[in-house]
Structure formats: C-alpha cells, structure tokens
Motif scaffolding. Structure first.
Motif, PDB file in Angstrom:
ATOM      1  N   ALA A  38      54.121  50.271  20.876  1.00 61.58           N
ATOM      2  CA  ALA A  38      55.391  49.932  20.231  1.00 61.58           C
ATOM      3  C   ALA A  38      56.519  49.762  21.238  1.00 61.58           C
ATOM      4  O   ALA A  38      57.428  48.949  21.033  1.00 61.58           O
ATOM      5  N   GLY A  39      56.465  50.506  22.339  1.00 55.37           N
ATOM      6  CA  GLY A  39      57.559  50.463  23.300  1.00 55.37           C
ATOM      7  C   GLY A  39      57.374  49.482  24.433  1.00 55.37           C
ATOM      8  O   GLY A  39      58.274  49.331  25.272  1.00 55.37           O
ATOM      9  N   THR A  40      56.248  48.811  24.474  1.00 53.45           N
ATOM     10  CA  THR A  40      55.976  47.875  25.569  1.00 53.45           C
ATOM     11  C   THR A  40      56.571  46.509  25.268  1.00 53.45           C
ATOM     12  O   THR A  40      56.267  45.900  24.249  1.00 53.45           O
ATOM     13  N   ARG A  41      57.441  46.041  26.159  1.00 52.14           N
ATOM     14  CA  ARG A  41      58.061  44.720  26.019  1.00 52.14           C
ATOM     15  C   ARG A  41      57.586  43.813  27.151  1.00 52.14           C
ATOM     16  O   ARG A  41      57.255  44.283  28.240  1.00 52.14           O
ATOM     17  N   LEU A  42      57.580  42.517  26.883  1.00 46.03           N
ATOM     18  CA  LEU A  42      57.169  41.571  27.913  1.00 46.03           C
ATOM     19  C   LEU A  42      58.090  41.641  29.129  1.00 46.03           C
ATOM     20  O   LEU A  42      57.651  41.442  30.261  1.00 46.03           O
ATOM     21  N   SER A  43      59.365  41.926  28.907  1.00 50.93           N
ATOM     22  CA  SER A  43      60.296  42.024  30.030  1.00 50.93           C
ATOM     23  C   SER A  43      59.921  43.190  30.944  1.00 50.93           C
ATOM     24  O   SER A  43      60.063  43.096  32.169  1.00 50.93           O
ATOM     25  N   ASP A  44      59.429  44.292  30.355  1.00 49.81           N
ATOM     26  CA  ASP A  44      58.983  45.428  31.172  1.00 49.81           C
ATOM     27  C   ASP A  44      57.777  45.039  32.024  1.00 49.81           C
ATOM     28  O   ASP A  44      57.673  45.406  33.200  1.00 49.81           O
ATOM     29  N   ILE A  45      56.847  44.334  31.399  1.00 51.36           N
ATOM     30  CA  ILE A  45      55.643  43.896  32.113  1.00 51.36           C
ATOM     31  C   ILE A  45      56.011  42.921  33.223  1.00 51.36           C
ATOM     32  O   ILE A  45      55.494  43.007  34.341  1.00 51.36           O
ATOM     33  N   ALA A  46      56.932  41.997  32.927  1.00 51.59           N
ATOM     34  CA  ALA A  46      57.367  41.029  33.930  1.00 51.59           C
ATOM     35  C   ALA A  46      58.015  41.723  35.116  1.00 51.59           C
ATOM     36  O   ALA A  46      57.753  41.372  36.279  1.00 51.59           O
ATOM     37  N   ASP A  47      58.855  42.710  34.848  1.00 45.86           N
ATOM     38  CA  ASP A  47      59.501  43.454  35.941  1.00 45.86           C
ATOM     39  C   ASP A  47      58.452  44.159  36.805  1.00 45.86           C
ATOM     40  O   ASP A  47      58.547  44.162  38.034  1.00 45.86           O
ATOM     41  N   GLU A  48      57.472  44.769  36.146  1.00 45.09           N
ATOM     42  CA  GLU A  48      56.429  45.497  36.878  1.00 45.09           C
ATOM     43  C   GLU A  48      55.579  44.544  37.714  1.00 45.09           C
ATOM     44  O   GLU A  48      55.133  44.900  38.823  1.00 45.09           O
ATOM     45  N   ALA A  49      55.347  43.335  37.194  1.00 44.29           N
ATOM     46  CA  ALA A  49      54.502  42.354  37.894  1.00 44.29           C
ATOM     47  C   ALA A  49      55.291  41.469  38.850  1.00 44.29           C
ATOM     48  O   ALA A  49      54.695  40.648  39.560  1.00 44.29           O
ATOM     49  N   HIS A  50      56.624  41.599  38.843  1.00 44.54           N
ATOM     50  CA  HIS A  50      57.498  40.790  39.692  1.00 44.54           C
ATOM     51  C   HIS A  50      57.366  39.299  39.386  1.00 44.54           C
ATOM     52  O   HIS A  50      57.208  38.462  40.279  1.00 44.54           O
ATOM     53  N   VAL A  51      57.418  38.988  38.096  1.00 45.34           N
ATOM     54  CA  VAL A  51      57.447  37.595  37.649  1.00 45.34           C
ATOM     55  C   VAL A  51      58.547  37.447  36.612  1.00 45.34           C
ATOM     56  O   VAL A  51      59.066  38.440  36.082  1.00 45.34           O
ATOM     57  N   GLN A  52      58.910  36.219  36.322  1.00 52.44           N
ATOM     58  CA  GLN A  52      59.857  35.957  35.251  1.00 52.44           C
ATOM     59  C   GLN A  52      59.144  36.086  33.906  1.00 52.44           C
ATOM     60  O   GLN A  52      58.018  35.615  33.756  1.00 52.44           O
ATOM     61  N   ALA A  53      59.803  36.719  32.943  1.00 54.34           N
ATOM     62  CA  ALA A  53      59.163  36.961  31.648  1.00 54.34           C
ATOM     63  C   ALA A  53      58.602  35.685  31.009  1.00 54.34           C
ATOM     64  O   ALA A  53      57.474  35.702  30.488  1.00 54.34           O
ATOM     65  N   PRO A  54      59.325  34.560  31.007  1.00 56.50           N
ATOM     66  CA  PRO A  54      58.766  33.354  30.377  1.00 56.50           C
ATOM     67  C   PRO A  54      57.463  32.879  31.025  1.00 56.50           C
ATOM     68  O   PRO A  54      56.649  32.214  30.372  1.00 56.50           O
ATOM     69  N   ALA A  55      57.252  33.230  32.300  1.00 59.90           N
ATOM     70  CA  ALA A  55      56.035  32.788  32.984  1.00 59.90           C
ATOM     71  C   ALA A  55      54.783  33.414  32.383  1.00 59.90           C
ATOM     72  O   ALA A  55      53.686  32.859  32.509  1.00 59.90           O
ATOM     73  N   ILE A  56      54.950  34.540  31.709  1.00 60.25           N
ATOM     74  CA  ILE A  56      53.794  35.200  31.111  1.00 60.25           C
ATOM     75  C   ILE A  56      53.132  34.293  30.080  1.00 60.25           C
ATOM     76  O   ILE A  56      51.905  34.287  29.929  1.00 60.25           O
ATOM     77  N   TYR A  57      53.924  33.490  29.375  1.00 61.94           N
ATOM     78  CA  TYR A  57      53.383  32.640  28.319  1.00 61.94           C
ATOM     79  C   TYR A  57      52.493  31.530  28.865  1.00 61.94           C
ATOM     80  O   TYR A  57      51.742  30.913  28.106  1.00 61.94           O
TER      81      TYR A  57
END
Length: 207
Positions: A38-57
């Motif tokens: 519930a608390g996991t956001r794509l922005s958190d994952i992007a920050d951890e992976a050092h990528v821009q959040a939209p790139a995840i898509y």
C-alpha cells in the motif's frame, strides 16, 4: 571532420535494457520490503533506482505489473536457493541435517542475501490475487520442499509422536519468517541467530 559516435548495436541496447529492468526490480523489492504494498509508490522506486518515474512505464505497464514481477522473481529465487543448498548435500544425509541446512538457507536468503525475500514475507497476504498468483505458486512449491523434509524426518522415526507434521512445518516457517521483523545486525550476528534457530527447530521436532 568530427568523428560520429557509433550507434549502439541491438545487443548493447538489449543489455542496457536488461540492466535497467534488473535495477528497477531490485529497487522495487527494497521499497516493498520497507513500505509494503500500500505504501509503495512508483516515485519511491524511481528514486531508489536513480531513474525518472515516467521511464518505468517503458518497462512495466503499471505499478502492479512491476510489483507482480518482483514477487515472482523473489519467490522463485528463494525456492532455488533452498533447492541448491539441499542438492549440494551428499547422498544419504540424515533428515535432521537436511532440515538444519534448510533453516540456514531460509534465514540467510531472508536476512542477508535478498530484499526480495523480505518483500515476499511482508506483502504476500496484502496483494490482489492477480498480483500474487505467480508468486504464491512458487511459495507453494517452496512449502512442498519443507513438507518433504518433515515427512523424511517422520519416516526415519525422528519426529515426535505428539507433533502434527503439517502444523510443525507451518510453525517453523512462521518463526523463520518473523525474523525479518525483529533481527537487527547491530544487535547480534546472523550466525548466532541461525545457530539458535537450528537448535530450537530440531529440539521442537525430535523426541
């Protein structure tokens, strides 16, 4: 004339893509293990992976697709780790020794090797069925390995008569999984935790 930068080959592009996917999975596992589904956001994952959040898509259609892959990859890795530890034992290894090795394999993977294990342990019961389906199939296969370990102990006449094998297996796995919630490497070594767990598990199962 200035030199032209060579265009990347298909193999180089595929390799870079694979590395990015792996980095995203690792980052998602780490965030999931800390914050839960519930608390996991794509922005958190992007920050951890050092990528821009939209790139995840580009790699995953949705947050749920990424989390589903993390859970499946992690569950499969945990089962493989246990199987390899047991397969490395000599033929004829006593059932109690195999259980002891399984305890160590579980705790090392959970607490030392992989954020994926913690992510699975903490989130498996929180996920929508489509997200957890593949992972739970791997978890079931993992449980089957433990079911066989306890059955072998029973067949060797080394399981206590007052212990139900199915209940014993679930109690042992529940205790091992709970270590993810309380163990702190600054408060004691993992080797001590493993040794204590091995002793307690075997003393609880055998006459």
């Amino acid at each position: 004339m200035p030199r032209r930068t060579p265009e990347p080959t298909d193999a180089e592009t595929a390799s870079k893509s694979a590395r990015t996917r792996s980095r995203l999975l690792d980052a998602a596992a780490k965030v999931l293990s800390r914050k839960g589904f519930a608390g996991t956001r794509l922005s958190d994952i992007a920050d951890e992976a050092h990528v821009q959040a939209p790139a995840i898509y580009y790699y995953y259609p949705s947050r749920e697709d990424l989390i589903e892959e993390v859970m499946f990859v992690g569950a499969a890795a945990m089962r493989t780790h246990l199987a390899e530890a047991l397969d490395a034992l000599p033929a004829g290894t006593p059932p109690a020794v195999r259980i002891s090795v399984a305890v160590e394999a579980h705790l090392r993977h959970e607490l030392e090797i992989s954020d994926y294990s913690t992510a699975i342990i903490r989130n498996a019961n929180q996920l929508p069925e489509p997200v957890s389906r593949r992972a739970l199939a791997e978890v079931a296969a993992y449980n089957d390995v433990w079911r066989a370990l306890v059955a072998d102990l029973e067949a060797a006449g080394q399981l206590r008569a007052d212990v139900d094998p199915a209940v014993a297996r679930m109690m042992v796995l529940g205790a091992l999984n709970w270590a993810a919630e309380w163990w702190d490497p600054e408060r004691g070594s993992l080797d001590d935790v493993i040794g204590t767990a091995q002793s307690m598990v075997l003393h609880s199962l055998r006459p």
